[in-house]
Design a protein around this motif. Structure first.
Motif, PDB file in Angstrom:
ATOM      1  N   UNK A  22     -24.014 -27.495 -53.650  1.00 32.25           N
ATOM      2  CA  UNK A  22     -24.740 -28.966 -54.284  1.00 32.25           C
ATOM      3  C   UNK A  22     -23.263 -29.113 -53.711  1.00 32.25           C
ATOM      4  N   UNK A  23     -22.870 -30.583 -54.122  1.00 27.23           N
ATOM      5  CA  UNK A  23     -21.850 -31.117 -53.816  1.00 27.23           C
ATOM      6  C   UNK A  23     -21.969 -32.226 -55.462  1.00 27.23           C
ATOM      7  N   UNK A  24     -20.661 -30.998 -56.413  1.00 21.83           N
ATOM      8  CA  UNK A  24     -20.469 -32.420 -57.772  1.00 21.83           C
ATOM      9  C   UNK A  24     -19.523 -33.398 -57.125  1.00 21.83           C
ATOM     10  N   UNK A  25     -19.994 -34.400 -58.201  1.00 26.59           N
ATOM     11  CA  UNK A  25     -19.426 -35.284 -58.107  1.00 26.59           C
ATOM     12  C   UNK A  25     -18.588 -35.279 -59.621  1.00 26.59           C
ATOM     13  N   UNK A  26     -17.303 -35.253 -59.393  1.00 23.04           N
ATOM     14  CA  UNK A  26     -16.540 -35.593 -61.024  1.00 23.04           C
ATOM     15  C   UNK A  26     -15.587 -36.790 -60.947  1.00 23.04           C
ATOM     16  N   UNK A  27     -15.943 -37.236 -62.566  1.00 20.70           N
ATOM     17  CA  UNK A  27     -14.748 -38.822 -62.665  1.00 20.70           C
ATOM     18  C   UNK A  27     -13.624 -37.801 -63.953  1.00 20.70           C
ATOM     19  N   UNK A  28     -12.348 -37.944 -63.145  1.00 20.82           N
ATOM     20  CA  UNK A  28     -10.765 -37.024 -64.171  1.00 20.82           C
ATOM     21  C   UNK A  28     -10.145 -37.557 -64.541  1.00 20.82           C
ATOM     22  N   UNK A  29      -9.427 -37.724 -65.512  1.00 16.20           N
ATOM     23  CA  UNK A  29      -8.625 -38.771 -65.831  1.00 16.20           C
ATOM     24  C   UNK A  29      -7.799 -37.456 -66.315  1.00 16.20           C
ATOM     25  N   UNK A  30      -6.645 -38.159 -66.765  1.00 15.26           N
ATOM     26  CA  UNK A  30      -5.251 -37.757 -68.210  1.00 15.26           C
ATOM     27  C   UNK A  30      -5.335 -38.066 -69.091  1.00 15.26           C
ATOM     28  N   UNK A  31      -5.422 -36.653 -70.239  1.00 18.03           N
ATOM     29  CA  UNK A  31      -5.800 -37.307 -71.198  1.00 18.03           C
ATOM     30  C   UNK A  31      -5.048 -38.676 -72.247  1.00 18.03           C
ATOM     31  N   UNK A  32      -3.833 -38.289 -71.604  1.00 16.43           N
ATOM     32  CA  UNK A  32      -3.520 -39.651 -72.540  1.00 16.43           C
ATOM     33  C   UNK A  32      -3.571 -41.163 -72.210  1.00 16.43           C
ATOM     34  N   UNK A  33      -4.413 -41.169 -71.248  1.00 14.02           N
ATOM     35  CA  UNK A  33      -4.927 -42.797 -70.449  1.00 14.02           C
ATOM     36  C   UNK A  33      -6.566 -42.865 -71.541  1.00 14.02           C
ATOM     37  N   UNK A  34      -6.946 -41.950 -71.909  1.00 15.64           N
ATOM     38  CA  UNK A  34      -8.165 -42.301 -72.177  1.00 15.64           C
ATOM     39  C   UNK A  34      -8.339 -43.101 -73.363  1.00 15.64           C
ATOM     40  N   UNK A  35      -7.013 -43.053 -74.347  1.00 14.76           N
ATOM     41  CA  UNK A  35      -7.850 -43.908 -75.698  1.00 14.76           C
ATOM     42  C   UNK A  35      -7.112 -45.551 -75.227  1.00 14.76           C
ATOM     43  N   UNK A  36      -7.003 -45.774 -73.678  1.00 16.16           N
ATOM     44  CA  UNK A  36      -6.635 -46.793 -72.842  1.00 16.16           C
ATOM     45  C   UNK A  36      -8.231 -48.003 -72.588  1.00 16.16           C
ATOM     46  N   UNK A  37      -8.436 -48.803 -73.353  1.00 15.58           N
ATOM     47  CA  UNK A  37      -9.584 -49.663 -73.178  1.00 15.58           C
ATOM     48  C   UNK A  37      -9.863 -50.265 -71.995  1.00 15.58           C
ATOM     49  N   UNK A  38      -9.101 -50.453 -70.829  1.00 14.44           N
ATOM     50  CA  UNK A  38      -9.208 -50.438 -69.419  1.00 14.44           C
ATOM     51  C   UNK A  38      -9.695 -49.300 -68.580  1.00 14.44           C
ATOM     52  N   UNK A  39      -9.150 -48.339 -69.377  1.00 10.65           N
ATOM     53  CA  UNK A  39      -9.494 -47.291 -68.725  1.00 10.65           C
ATOM     54  C   UNK A  39     -10.684 -46.550 -68.857  1.00 10.65           C
ATOM     55  N   UNK A  40     -11.270 -47.051 -69.975  1.00  8.63           N
ATOM     56  CA  UNK A  40     -12.492 -46.676 -70.609  1.00  8.63           C
ATOM     57  C   UNK A  40     -13.332 -47.219 -70.312  1.00  8.63           C
ATOM     58  N   UNK A  41     -13.210 -48.436 -69.905  1.00  4.26           N
ATOM     59  CA  UNK A  41     -14.444 -49.061 -69.228  1.00  4.26           C
ATOM     60  C   UNK A  41     -14.458 -49.244 -68.061  1.00  4.26           C
ATOM     61  N   UNK A  42     -13.939 -48.705 -67.194  1.00 10.93           N
ATOM     62  CA  UNK A  42     -13.385 -48.009 -65.511  1.00 10.93           C
ATOM     63  C   UNK A  42     -14.375 -46.890 -65.646  1.00 10.93           C
ATOM     64  N   UNK A  43     -14.138 -46.182 -66.544  1.00 10.86           N
ATOM     65  CA  UNK A  43     -15.077 -44.739 -66.918  1.00 10.86           C
ATOM     66  C   UNK A  43     -16.421 -45.229 -66.351  1.00 10.86           C
ATOM     67  N   UNK A  44     -16.376 -46.017 -67.763  1.00 16.08           N
ATOM     68  CA  UNK A  44     -18.304 -46.068 -67.788  1.00 16.08           C
ATOM     69  C   UNK A  44     -18.860 -46.779 -66.594  1.00 16.08           C
ATOM     70  N   UNK A  45     -18.242 -47.560 -66.318  1.00 15.59           N
ATOM     71  CA  UNK A  45     -18.670 -48.089 -64.733  1.00 15.59           C
ATOM     72  C   UNK A  45     -18.880 -47.365 -64.019  1.00 15.59           C
ATOM     73  N   UNK A  46     -17.722 -46.363 -63.341  1.00 15.16           N
ATOM     74  CA  UNK A  46     -18.025 -45.395 -62.851  1.00 15.16           C
ATOM     75  C   UNK A  46     -18.975 -44.342 -63.268  1.00 15.16           C
ATOM     76  N   UNK A  47     -19.114 -43.950 -64.207  1.00 21.13           N
ATOM     77  CA  UNK A  47     -20.585 -42.943 -64.793  1.00 21.13           C
ATOM     78  C   UNK A  47     -21.983 -43.521 -64.798  1.00 21.13           C
ATOM     79  N   UNK A  48     -21.692 -44.768 -65.095  1.00 24.43           N
ATOM     80  CA  UNK A  48     -23.360 -45.350 -64.627  1.00 24.43           C
ATOM     81  C   UNK A  48     -23.580 -45.247 -63.120  1.00 24.43           C
ATOM     82  N   UNK A  49     -22.982 -45.882 -62.729  1.00 25.31           N
ATOM     83  CA  UNK A  49     -23.035 -46.681 -60.809  1.00 25.31           C
ATOM     84  C   UNK A  49     -23.084 -44.699 -59.914  1.00 25.31           C
ATOM     85  N   UNK A  50     -22.238 -43.879 -61.213  1.00 22.81           N
ATOM     86  CA  UNK A  50     -22.021 -43.038 -58.958  1.00 22.81           C
ATOM     87  C   UNK A  50     -23.332 -41.871 -60.283  1.00 22.81           C
ATOM     88  N   UNK A  51     -23.088 -42.286 -61.619  1.00 23.85           N
ATOM     89  CA  UNK A  51     -24.305 -40.876 -61.790  1.00 23.85           C
ATOM     90  C   UNK A  51     -25.787 -40.982 -62.348  1.00 23.85           C
TER      91      UNK A  51
END
Length: 303
Positions: free
Chosen positions: A261-290
């Motif tokens: 198996x080849x896992x797919x992970x999204x990784x970011x810095x803890x300090x960036x998770x409160x940023x609205x733009x980071x949250x949006x990009x993480x959400x879209x990446x998770x929906x599309x790659x997940x």
């Protein structure tokens, strides 16, 4: 029955009203395979067919017609809410850097970036295509798409799913050389190598393919370059199924071969998770790659 996913209902509504997957995908800013997956997931959850598929056409079934009547009311309410929140999305600004391997960046990210541009057009998306891990602590990237979990404290990771890789060749390569029947038959001058041939050949030997570092006759540090060589019939190489199944004219070799198996992970810095733009990009990446890749329009690869 568990509650229905609004994204799946929205996909059905758009497809039914637009009349085709391609038109609905453009309307929603999704890729056609993603939209197709969502409609199929809704049908599977309901246990009914919502569309008949004569040839390339989509025709609503009687159940589909009834379903559409109910969803129209929901869609109107959702549209009203979207118009209210849309102003905030339109105003999201700033730069978000996504790091990924060169093959993921070249073959999987373009459709995702198209959706991001549609949803937040004032964002600047920067793609760092590199096969080495980016240093998120040093802000080389804001978000990394990786095949391993976070490797240092202060990083947050989301495991989306596991995919797999297989060995592929083009149809014209197979026409010239025949379909390999064993792992040993994959070894030879046509097996393409990656830059670290010592490590790559050790991996191959572990799978049962007798290759040494000096046996490769065509080598590149770029997996995109290797894949283009495969597409042109110059040899055989491994590739993620998610990418190969979007590529016309390539065929998986030894499809019954056991894979890791080849896992797919999204990784970011803890300090960036409160940023609205980071949250949006993480959400879209998770929906599309997940979501697993569905049937693509002119797909010839088997995964």
């Amino acid at each position: 029955m568990r509650s229905l996913d609004w994204n799946h209902l929205r996909a059905f509504h758009a497809t039914a009203t637009a009349g085709s997957l391609s038109a609905a995908a453009r309307q929603l800013g999704l890729t056609q395979p993603t939209l197709s997956r969502q409609v199929q997931s809704l049908e599977e959850q309901l246990g009914v067919a919502l569309f008949e598929r004569p040839g390339r056409k989509l025709v609503l079934t009687p159940t589909g017609h009834e379903m559409l009547k109910h969803i129209r009311t929901m869609a109107d309410a959702a549209q009203a809410a979207a118009l209210t929140a849309g102003g905030e999305m339109q105003e999201l600004r700033g730069r978000v850097c996504i790091s990924a391997s060169d093959s993921v960046a070249a073959y999987l990210l373009p459709g995702i970036v198209a959706r991001l541009r549609a949803e937040a057009p004032r964002l600047t998306i920067e793609i760092l295509a590199a096969n080495e891990l980016s240093d998120l602590h040093q802000r080389e990237a804001d978000i990394a798409i990786r095949h391993q979990p976070p490797d240092r404290p202060g990083l947050a990771g989301q495991h989306l799913r596991d995919t797999e890789a297989g060995f592929y060749a083009s149809e014209n390569w197979i026409a010239r050389n025949g379909m390999p029947a064993t792992l040993t038959e994959l070894a030879g001058d046509d097996l393409l190598g990656f830059d670290d041939t010592a490590r790559f050949s050790a991996y191959l030997r572990g799978t049962g393919i007798p290759m040494e570092a000096d046996d490769f006759r065509l080598v590149s540090s770029s997996s995109v370059t290797v894949w283009e060589m495969v597409k042109r019939g110059l040899g055989v190489a491994p590739m993620l199924c998610d990418i190969a199944e979007r590529t016309p004219g390539v065929v998986r070799l030894l499809p019954d071969l056991a894979t890791t198996p080849v896992p797919i992970w999204l990784v970011t810095h803890d300090a960036l998770q409160a940023s609205p733009r980071i949250r949006l990009v993480l959400k879209v990446l998770a929906e599309e790659l997940g979501a697993r890749t569905g049937e693509a329009g002119n797909r010839n690869a088997e995964c």
